[in-house]
Design an enzyme around this catalytic site. Structure first.
Site, PDB file in Angstrom:
ATOM      1  N   CYS A   1       0.811  -1.220   0.000  1.00 11.99           N
ATOM      2  CA  CYS A   1       0.000   0.000   0.000  1.00 11.99           C
ATOM      3  C   CYS A   1       0.844   1.269   0.000  1.00 11.99           C
ATOM      4  CB  CYS A   1      -0.920   0.024   1.218  1.00 11.99           C
ATOM      5  SG  CYS A   1      -2.064  -1.359   1.310  1.00 11.99           S
TER       6      CYS A   1
ATOM      7  N   HIS B   1      -8.787   3.577  -2.921  1.00 14.89           N
ATOM      8  CA  HIS B   1      -7.445   3.146  -2.527  1.00 14.89           C
ATOM      9  C   HIS B   1      -6.878   2.188  -3.575  1.00 14.89           C
ATOM     10  CE1 HIS B   1      -4.030   1.788  -0.383  1.00 14.89           C
ATOM     11  NE2 HIS B   1      -4.601   0.967   0.485  1.00 14.89           N
TER      12      HIS B   1
ATOM     13  N   CYS C   1      -0.663   3.145   6.358  1.00 18.09           N
ATOM     14  CA  CYS C   1      -0.398   1.825   6.908  1.00 18.09           C
ATOM     15  C   CYS C   1      -0.139   0.889   5.736  1.00 18.09           C
ATOM     16  CB  CYS C   1      -1.567   1.323   7.748  1.00 18.09           C
ATOM     17  SG  CYS C   1      -3.102   1.055   6.819  1.00 18.09           S
TER      18      CYS C   1
ATOM     19  N   GLY D   1       0.129  -3.331   4.538  1.00 20.61           N
ATOM     20  CA  GLY D   1      -0.080  -4.729   4.853  1.00 20.61           C
ATOM     21  C   GLY D   1       1.211  -5.437   5.199  1.00 20.61           C
TER      22      GLY D   1
END
Length: 394
Positions: A92, A351, A381, A383
């Site tokens: 991400c 996203h 954040c 993963g």
């Protein structure tokens, strides 16, 4: 060795398409090429041959974005073949990682002008089939979706590390006592702020629609949603949970890119910069609590910049889940929450994994330029338990 200042001259992005929506017919390498071309077209004084590198984030890379999508974007955008390209993957955080890596190269003198960005088509992410251990197996074989999350997981990984992302968000909600109502209210505010920003024309200067696609603004914004509508959705991951499709970011398609330069490059563009890159930081955390990854990364980035929450003008925090975002805010009690995502966040905007970090950085840069001065933050954040943060100033 002297460290050079690094400036963001411009930042663009596509409208963000929903899964299976308006941009699902567009290949990810074409999406990437589109924003690269747009940046070059918006800097007519810049000779494209002077671009030292193109760095792109891409979280998947299993489909049409294979074989170094950054280099494909260079070629498809019609840049000189002398312009190189490299693709990076921090899931991400990939788009923000691309910005940080390009900025680092400029700061160290390895480059003077670079394009950094990210791309993802979650609609077009393929199913993949592992090679059998021996030829012509007699039994059935399993296809794995590459759209999102764990697949082909190493059995040596502890089970608690490899739970679905939504279950991780439930853990964060329980850790901080975040209620369903709080999550839904956060999601509703994201949609309201995004819709208002579009209505006011605040995205007009950075969004470049894709030619031939009827999509003028972000496709997942729900102007008419309400607390009642959100409350009617069932939990998505745990029967007694609070994380729903309505208070989570959707699956999306899109691309974003920024033009980065040093002082010499700034003169070559003939442009006033939007902002200057000040500091960055990356940190790790337990994978099952990945949503809290930005907490320490933000603290470290601010410390490197010699700044504090009190100095901030704006803060773009990626909204993977409302629970995750609220969990981070709970651990930053000194932060004014009204500074966070003033133009809406990923729950409404979307996203597209590899593009989101570049979108956030570009949005912060445009907001600082509009304000005329200030300090901004972009953070995500990631993963498997990481956090990434970037400090900009003007």
């Amino acid at each position: 060795m002297s460290i050079r200042d690094v400036y963001i001259v411009d930042a663009v992005r596509t409208p963000i398409g929903k899964f299976g929506g308006a941009l699902s017919s567009v290949r990810p390498d074409d999406l990437a090429a589109h924003v690269v071309r747009a940046l070059v077209d918006r800097a007519p004084e810049l000779d494209p041959a002077r671009i030292d590198d193109v760095v792109f984030g891409d979280a998947n890379g299993a489909g049409e974005d294979n074989r170094d999508v950054a280099r494909m974007a260079v070629l498809l955008a019609g840049l000189p073949v002398s312009v190189p390209g490299v693709t990076v993957n921090r899931l991400c955080g990939s788009g923000l990682e691309a910005v940080i890596q390009a900025a680092r190269a400029i700061a160290l003198g390895d480059a003077s002008i670079a394009i950094a960005g990210g791309v993802e088509s979650m609609s077009r992410a393929p199913w993949v089939l592992q090679k059998p251990e021996r030829a012509f197996p007699a039994g059935h074989q399993q296809l794995h979706s590459t759209t999102l999350g764990w697949r082909m997981t190493n059995p040596r990984m502890p089970a608690e590390w490899t739970i679905p992302l939504g279950e991780s968000a439930e853990l964060v909600a329980r850790k901080h006592g975040i209620t369903r109502a709080q999550q839904d209210a956060f999601a509703l505010a994201s949609h309201q702020k995004a819709a208002e920003a579009w209505d006011k024309g605040l995205y007009d200067g950075e969004v470049v629609p894709y030619d031939g696609v009827d999509l003028a603004r972000d496709e997942c914004i729900r102007d008419s949603t309400s607390m009642e509508a959100l409350a009617g959705l069932k939990p998505s991951f745990c029967a007694d949970g609070a994380v729903t499709a309505g208070n989570s970011s959707p699956l999306n398609d899109g691309a974003a890119a920024l033009l980065l330069v040093d002082e010499e490059g700034l003169r070559a563009t003939g442009r006033e910069p939007l902002a200057r890159i000040r500091a960055s930081a990356v940190t790790g955390i337990e994978p099952q609590l990945f949503g809290l990854g930005p907490v320490e990364a933000v603290h470290r980035a601010l410390a490197k910049a010699g700044a504090s929450f009190a100095d901030l003008t704006t803060f773009e925090l990626n909204e993977a889940f409302a629970a995750q975002s609220l969990g981070c805010l709970a651990e930053w009690p000194e932060l004014d929450p009204s500074l966070v995502n003033p133009r809406g966040g990923a729950i409404a905007i979307g996203h597209p994994l590899g593009a989101s970090g570049a979108r956030l950085a570009g949005s912060v840069a445009h907001q600082l330029a509009a304000a005329g001065s200030g300090t901004g933050l972009a953070a995500l954040c990631i993963g498997v338990g990481q956090g990434l943060a970037l400090v900009l100033e003007r």
